[in-house]
Design a protein around this motif. Structure first.
Motif, PDB file in Angstrom:
ATOM      1  N   ALA A  67      -9.234   1.063   2.576  1.00  0.00           N
ATOM      2  CA  ALA A  67      -8.811   2.201   1.771  1.00  0.00           C
ATOM      3  C   ALA A  67     -10.140   2.996   1.420  1.00  0.00           C
ATOM      4  O   ALA A  67     -10.397   4.200   1.348  1.00  0.00           O
ATOM      5  CB  ALA A  67      -8.228   1.833   0.533  1.00  0.00           C
ATOM      6  N   CYS A  77      -6.201   0.064  -4.000  1.00  0.00           N
ATOM      7  CA  CYS A  77      -5.339   0.278  -3.083  1.00  0.00           C
ATOM      8  C   CYS A  77      -4.271   0.743  -3.777  1.00  0.00           C
ATOM      9  O   CYS A  77      -3.217   1.494  -3.158  1.00  0.00           O
ATOM     10  CB  CYS A  77      -4.831  -0.861  -2.410  1.00  0.00           C
ATOM     11  SG  CYS A  77      -6.301  -1.748  -1.245  1.00  0.00           S
ATOM     12  N   HIS A  78      -3.960   0.394  -4.963  1.00  0.00           N
ATOM     13  CA  HIS A  78      -2.652   1.003  -5.837  1.00  0.00           C
ATOM     14  C   HIS A  78      -3.181   1.350  -7.185  1.00  0.00           C
ATOM     15  O   HIS A  78      -2.944   0.887  -8.296  1.00  0.00           O
ATOM     16  CB  HIS A  78      -1.757  -0.077  -5.892  1.00  0.00           C
ATOM     17  CG  HIS A  78      -1.244  -0.740  -4.660  1.00  0.00           C
ATOM     18  ND1 HIS A  78      -0.292  -0.229  -3.663  1.00  0.00           N
ATOM     19  CD2 HIS A  78      -1.564  -1.967  -4.063  1.00  0.00           C
ATOM     20  CE1 HIS A  78      -0.309  -0.830  -2.727  1.00  0.00           C
ATOM     21  NE2 HIS A  78      -0.741  -1.764  -2.769  1.00  0.00           N
ATOM     22  N   ILE A  91       0.706  -3.322 -13.115  1.00  0.00           N
ATOM     23  CA  ILE A  91       0.800  -4.439 -12.437  1.00  0.00           C
ATOM     24  C   ILE A  91       0.103  -5.605 -13.136  1.00  0.00           C
ATOM     25  O   ILE A  91       0.511  -6.782 -13.440  1.00  0.00           O
ATOM     26  CB  ILE A  91       0.441  -4.337 -10.806  1.00  0.00           C
ATOM     27  CG1 ILE A  91       1.157  -3.493 -10.186  1.00  0.00           C
ATOM     28  CG2 ILE A  91      -0.038  -5.535 -10.394  1.00  0.00           C
ATOM     29  CD1 ILE A  91       0.597  -3.201  -8.765  1.00  0.00           C
ATOM     30  N   ARG A 103      -0.740   2.375  -9.865  1.00  0.00           N
ATOM     31  CA  ARG A 103       0.016   1.211 -10.391  1.00  0.00           C
ATOM     32  C   ARG A 103      -0.462   0.035 -11.250  1.00  0.00           C
ATOM     33  O   ARG A 103      -0.125  -0.730 -11.667  1.00  0.00           O
ATOM     34  CB  ARG A 103       1.112   0.449  -9.596  1.00  0.00           C
ATOM     35  CG  ARG A 103       2.060   1.542  -8.629  1.00  0.00           C
ATOM     36  CD  ARG A 103       2.687   0.807  -7.518  1.00  0.00           C
ATOM     37  NE  ARG A 103       3.379  -0.512  -8.164  1.00  0.00           N
ATOM     38  CZ  ARG A 103       3.804  -1.255  -6.793  1.00  0.00           C
ATOM     39  NH1 ARG A 103       3.511  -0.919  -5.838  1.00  0.00           N
ATOM     40  NH2 ARG A 103       4.316  -2.488  -7.468  1.00  0.00           N
ATOM     41  N   TYR A 104      -2.131   0.349 -11.491  1.00  0.00           N
ATOM     42  CA  TYR A 104      -2.927  -0.766 -12.037  1.00  0.00           C
ATOM     43  C   TYR A 104      -2.357  -1.314 -13.253  1.00  0.00           C
ATOM     44  O   TYR A 104      -2.272  -2.550 -13.445  1.00  0.00           O
ATOM     45  CB  TYR A 104      -4.287  -0.146 -11.752  1.00  0.00           C
ATOM     46  CG  TYR A 104      -5.176  -1.043 -12.574  1.00  0.00           C
ATOM     47  CD1 TYR A 104      -6.039  -1.954 -11.695  1.00  0.00           C
ATOM     48  CD2 TYR A 104      -5.752  -1.091 -13.865  1.00  0.00           C
ATOM     49  CE1 TYR A 104      -6.733  -3.009 -11.943  1.00  0.00           C
ATOM     50  CE2 TYR A 104      -6.788  -2.144 -14.151  1.00  0.00           C
ATOM     51  CZ  TYR A 104      -7.254  -2.924 -13.078  1.00  0.00           C
ATOM     52  OH  TYR A 104      -8.206  -3.865 -13.756  1.00  0.00           O
ATOM     53  N   TYR A 164      -8.193  -5.106  -5.431  1.00  0.00           N
ATOM     54  CA  TYR A 164      -7.320  -4.801  -4.370  1.00  0.00           C
ATOM     55  C   TYR A 164      -6.310  -3.710  -5.344  1.00  0.00           C
ATOM     56  O   TYR A 164      -5.932  -2.549  -4.450  1.00  0.00           O
ATOM     57  CB  TYR A 164      -6.538  -5.994  -3.959  1.00  0.00           C
ATOM     58  CG  TYR A 164      -5.301  -5.511  -3.015  1.00  0.00           C
ATOM     59  CD1 TYR A 164      -5.523  -4.899  -1.863  1.00  0.00           C
ATOM     60  CD2 TYR A 164      -4.075  -5.900  -3.659  1.00  0.00           C
ATOM     61  CE1 TYR A 164      -4.334  -4.562  -1.194  1.00  0.00           C
ATOM     62  CE2 TYR A 164      -2.777  -5.307  -3.009  1.00  0.00           C
ATOM     63  CZ  TYR A 164      -3.093  -4.765  -1.643  1.00  0.00           C
ATOM     64  OH  TYR A 164      -1.775  -4.487  -1.044  1.00  0.00           O
ATOM     65  N   VAL A 165      -5.933  -4.159  -6.195  1.00  0.00           N
ATOM     66  CA  VAL A 165      -4.898  -3.574  -6.949  1.00  0.00           C
ATOM     67  C   VAL A 165      -5.482  -2.166  -7.424  1.00  0.00           C
ATOM     68  O   VAL A 165      -5.023  -0.991  -7.461  1.00  0.00           O
ATOM     69  CB  VAL A 165      -4.259  -4.284  -8.024  1.00  0.00           C
ATOM     70  CG1 VAL A 165      -3.380  -3.209  -9.053  1.00  0.00           C
ATOM     71  CG2 VAL A 165      -3.602  -5.456  -7.533  1.00  0.00           C
TER      72      VAL A 165
END
Length: 314
Positions: free
Chosen positions: A226, A130-131, A138, A134-135, A126-127
């Motif tokens: 996504a 979707c992000h 995070i 910022r992987y 998910y990270v």
């Protein structure tokens, strides 16, 4: 003075594991595919551990979780295979009373840990999808360490009460129609009302695993959205390919286990040997398939494995 007529109840010193009731004559033949699955699981999972630990490009959160999965697969399959083979080949059916509960703890504790690892891997995807920017921020090393500790502690905290509760029952029977010390197979030998053990077992299956499945679904909802928003079809297929191995592993882990558990508890007309075979397959098939699925579907692991064999061949 009057003599007391009370007697001290003593649990049996060991349980008897019957193997696969109704298929005793075929034990040796059944052992062949089971041994093959175990050997493949050992080779595959040790290969995953070797590749990830020796290849610096694989030192990423996704592959760290994959290493955790490989370790739990090795422990899970090894928790049941030695005793199963002793039954099949040497008719050694006795298992020490305390060893039986130790085996029960490892089987279900590790099984629950593996479920937690799949949740962590879903959150990792998910990270990453979707992000992506910022992987790294995070999923830092402290976050990974905390996640690993939480997964292990959760498995221990939820399974230990089940094992301790089963251990405290008085047992007047000792013959278990199984190849392993399964929870309900053991507590059914108690001469007491064991409904609380049964209810707690259902709680672990329905609530804990149910919550894990919900977390996985909640992660993959935004992931799929996504992916579908990507402008190019090739990018959609490539991104979805990074998740396909995880989805396949999840399917082979949750569906057979849930099916076997519900059949054992609520369906009465199924032959006993079917339940025993299903339970064993639930503990052997995922450890065998996980390294194959990730090896085939994950490009980085596939490329590293091919490079390893190509280097050895030259």
């Amino acid at each position: 003075m009057s003599n007391s007529s009370a007697t001290v109840f003593t649990n049996p010193s060991h349980f008897i594991l019957l193997g696969i009731p109704g298929l005793e004559a075929a034990h040796v033949w059944i052992s062949i595919p089971f041994c093959a699955m175990y050997i493949i699981a050992l080779l595959g999972n040790f290969t995953i551990l070797f590749l990830v630990t020796t290849e610096r490009s694989l030192h990423e959160p996704m592959y760290y979780f994959l290493c955790m999965l490989a370790v739990t697969d090795l422990v899970l399959s090894t928790s049941i295979m030695p005793k199963m083979l002793a039954i099949f080949y040497f008719n050694n059916r006795e298992i020490d009373f305390n060893s039986c509960f130790t085996q029960m703890f490892f089987i279900y504790g590790v099984f629950l840990m593996e479920s937690g690892i799949f949740v962590a891997m879903a959150l990792d995807r998910y990270v990453a999808i979707c992000h992506p920017l910022r992987y790294s921020a995070i999923l830092t090393n402290p976050v990974l360490a905390f996640s690993a500790l939480a997964i292990v502690l959760r498995g221990i905290i939820f399974v230990l009460p089940s094992v301790l509760l089963a251990r405290q029952w008085p047992y007047c029977k000792s013959i278990i129609s199984h190849t392993q010390c399964g929870h309900m197979g053991v507590v059914s030998q108690a001469c007491a009302d064991v409904r609380i053990s049964s209810y707690y077992g259902i709680f672990l299956v329905v609530l804990v695993h149910g919550v894990d499945v919900l977390f996985v679904m909640a992660s993959y909802g935004p992931i799929l959205r996504a992916i579908l928003r990507l402008p190019r079809k090739d990018d959609q297929l490539k991104t979805f390919g990074t998740c396909s191995s995880h989805l396949c592993a999840i399917f082979f882990f949750y569906i057979p286990g849930l099916f076997s558990s519900l059949i054992f508890r609520f369906v009465q007309n199924v032959p006993l040997y079917f339940n025993v075979l299903m339970a064993n397959l639930c503990f052997l098939v995922p450890p065998m398939l996980n390294p194959i699925i990730y090896g085939v579907k994950t490009k980085q692991i596939r490329d590293r494995l091919l490079a390893l064999f190509t280097h050895k061949g030259t």
